[in-house]
Scaffold this active site. Structure first.
Site, PDB file in Angstrom:
ATOM      1  N   ASP A  49       0.840  -1.216   0.000  1.00  0.00           N
ATOM      2  CA  ASP A  49       0.000   0.000   0.000  1.00  0.00           C
ATOM      3  C   ASP A  49       0.862   1.248   0.000  1.00  0.00           C
ATOM      4  O   ASP A  49       1.983   1.214   0.490  1.00  0.00           O
ATOM      5  CB  ASP A  49      -0.784   0.074   1.325  1.00  0.00           C
ATOM      6  CG  ASP A  49      -2.006  -0.781   1.317  1.00  0.00           C
ATOM      7  OD1 ASP A  49      -2.369  -1.278   0.261  1.00  0.00           O
ATOM      8  OD2 ASP A  49      -2.596  -0.938   2.405  1.00  0.00           O
ATOM      9  N   LYS A  81      -4.057   2.840  -3.036  1.00  0.00           N
ATOM     10  CA  LYS A  81      -5.326   3.479  -3.411  1.00  0.00           C
ATOM     11  C   LYS A  81      -5.680   4.573  -2.430  1.00  0.00           C
ATOM     12  O   LYS A  81      -6.666   4.493  -1.708  1.00  0.00           O
ATOM     13  CB  LYS A  81      -6.470   2.485  -3.513  1.00  0.00           C
ATOM     14  CG  LYS A  81      -6.494   1.479  -2.401  1.00  0.00           C
ATOM     15  CD  LYS A  81      -7.616   0.518  -2.636  1.00  0.00           C
ATOM     16  CE  LYS A  81      -7.333  -0.756  -1.906  1.00  0.00           C
ATOM     17  NZ  LYS A  81      -8.233  -1.808  -2.256  1.00  0.00           N
ATOM     18  N   MET A 119      -9.270   8.919   8.431  1.00  0.00           N
ATOM     19  CA  MET A 119      -9.800   9.486   7.186  1.00  0.00           C
ATOM     20  C   MET A 119     -10.762  10.647   7.465  1.00  0.00           C
ATOM     21  O   MET A 119     -11.772  10.810   6.793  1.00  0.00           O
ATOM     22  CB  MET A 119     -10.490   8.388   6.353  1.00  0.00           C
ATOM     23  CG  MET A 119      -9.482   7.363   5.842  1.00  0.00           C
ATOM     24  SD  MET A 119     -10.222   5.884   5.128  1.00  0.00           S
ATOM     25  CE  MET A 119     -10.442   4.863   6.587  1.00  0.00           C
TER      26      MET A 119
HETATM   27  N1  SAH Z   1      -4.690   0.213   8.526  1.00  0.00           N
HETATM   28  C1  SAH Z   1      -4.295   1.575   8.804  1.00  0.00           C
HETATM   29  C2  SAH Z   1      -5.396   2.561   8.451  1.00  0.00           C
HETATM   30  C3  SAH Z   1      -5.635   2.675   6.966  1.00  0.00           C
HETATM   31  S1  SAH Z   1      -6.862   3.856   6.586  1.00  0.00           S
HETATM   32  C4  SAH Z   1      -3.867   1.686  10.271  1.00  0.00           C
HETATM   33  O1  SAH Z   1      -4.106   0.766  11.041  1.00  0.00           O
HETATM   34  O2  SAH Z   1      -3.291   2.695  10.638  1.00  0.00           O
HETATM   35  C5  SAH Z   1      -5.891   5.261   6.175  1.00  0.00           C
HETATM   36  C6  SAH Z   1      -5.973   6.296   7.265  1.00  0.00           C
HETATM   37  O3  SAH Z   1      -5.130   5.933   8.341  1.00  0.00           O
HETATM   38  C7  SAH Z   1      -5.499   7.678   6.866  1.00  0.00           C
HETATM   39  O4  SAH Z   1      -6.490   8.402   6.177  1.00  0.00           O
HETATM   40  C8  SAH Z   1      -5.220   8.288   8.220  1.00  0.00           C
HETATM   41  O5  SAH Z   1      -6.430   8.649   8.869  1.00  0.00           O
HETATM   42  C9  SAH Z   1      -4.648   7.090   8.970  1.00  0.00           C
HETATM   43  N2  SAH Z   1      -3.172   7.059   8.946  1.00  0.00           N
HETATM   44  C10 SAH Z   1      -2.381   6.122   8.390  1.00  0.00           C
HETATM   45  N3  SAH Z   1      -1.078   6.361   8.650  1.00  0.00           N
HETATM   46  C11 SAH Z   1      -1.043   7.478   9.395  1.00  0.00           C
HETATM   47  C12 SAH Z   1       0.003   8.220  10.030  1.00  0.00           C
HETATM   48  N4  SAH Z   1       1.290   7.875   9.927  1.00  0.00           N
HETATM   49  N5  SAH Z   1      -0.347   9.314  10.753  1.00  0.00           N
HETATM   50  C13 SAH Z   1      -1.631   9.683  10.894  1.00  0.00           C
HETATM   51  N6  SAH Z   1      -2.651   9.011  10.324  1.00  0.00           N
HETATM   52  C14 SAH Z   1      -2.375   7.932   9.598  1.00  0.00           C
END
Ligand code: SAH
Length: 267
Positions: free
Chosen positions: A43, A64, A176
């Protein structure tokens, strides 16, 4: 101790959480599997640094991110199955943790349908990395007895029980949420959450460029816009971060000219 894999097709699939970005937050198991992989499906949010751990592997980018051109989910599922059936060791690397907002259930269903052995390796989710950035607990023995990880995707609609969440006294960790701050705010206010509830957004948690913006439910949309908050960010909402929010606001006040917003803080 792992459950034994069901017998079946050659090749194994590992659904692996890559953590929030800091490579040191990757698990030892994830690093070991990356070093063994023939193919890595990755991803966007998994970050490029982790790929230094699998120089031998064929890397397929299947990102995506919202608003960008995206790889169809069905393509990813077919690819996972095809590579495993070809006898390859496949690592499906997802940002954060596998089980949160990563469509893992669809990939698991596709693998089960195809009879392919697979394993899930958890990772540090963005919300927990954000708590670490803030040096704040997400629970508080007096006023936050739990945490809800929620997506703001669908904040406009009825899919998410905002009223129950607004009144739950849980700390809300919203994924998100940047682009949907207006509808999130409206839904929580309509649900009865106090307008002065603290909200701290953490962008790029655990990465070199991490930053936070401190606000309230009432003002968050304006504050995020004023500070050009960008995705990826999580929003931490609730009384558990009130003290931290106040400290961040005070620090910011001492650093910026008086004309700037007192609610803002950059970490
Ligand atoms: N599986 C991932 C989430 C994927 S959805 C997890 O467990 O973190 C994608 C969302 O995750 C982004 O829109 C944001 O809200 C959050 N996100 C992912 N990485 C991030 C980071 N380093 N800092 C802040 N938000 C993050």
């Amino acid at each position: 101790m792992n459950t034994p894999h069901p017998p079946g097709k050659p090749g194994n699939v590992f659904l692996v959480g890559a953590g929030p970005g800091d490579i040191e937050l990757l698990t030892l198991k994830a690093a070991r599997l990356l070093a063994l992989a023939d193919v890595v499906l990755v991803d966007d949010l998994a970050g490029s640094e982790v790929l230094t751990l699998c120089p031998q592997a064929r890397v397929v980018h299947v990102g995506k991110r919202g608003g960008c051109s995206s790889t169809p989910q069905s393509f990813i599922e077919r690819l996972l199955v095809r590579e495993a059936q070809a006898g390859h060791t496949v690592v499906r690397l997802k940002g954060g943790d596998v089980s949160l907002f990563g469509r893992a259930s669809e990939e698991i269903a596709a693998l089960e349908t195809a009879g392919i052995a697979f394993e899930v390796v958890p990772g540090v989710t963005a919300g927990l990395a954000a708590a670490a950035t803030l040096k704040s607990s997400l629970t508080h023995r007096d006023h936050a007895h739990g945490v809800a990880f929620i997506t703001a995707h669908g904040a406009e609609g009825a899919e998410i029980p905002w009223q129950a969440l607004a009144q739950s006294a849980l700390t809300l960790v919203v994924y998100m949420g940047v682009a949907r701050a207006a509808s999130l705010r409206a839904s929580l206010l309509a649900g009865g959450m106090s307008a002065d509830t603290p909200v701290i957004a953490v962008q790029n948690a655990s990465r070199d460029n991490e930053r936070s913006v401190c606000s309230t439910l009432r003002a968050m949309e304006a504050d995020f816009a004023a500070h050009a908050l960008q995705s990826p960010a999580v929003l931490v909402i609730g009384e558990a971060v009130r003290e931290r929010a106040q400290q961040l606001a005070d620090e910011q006040m001492s650093r910026v000219p008086p004309a700037a917003s007192p609610r803002q803080a950059q970490a």
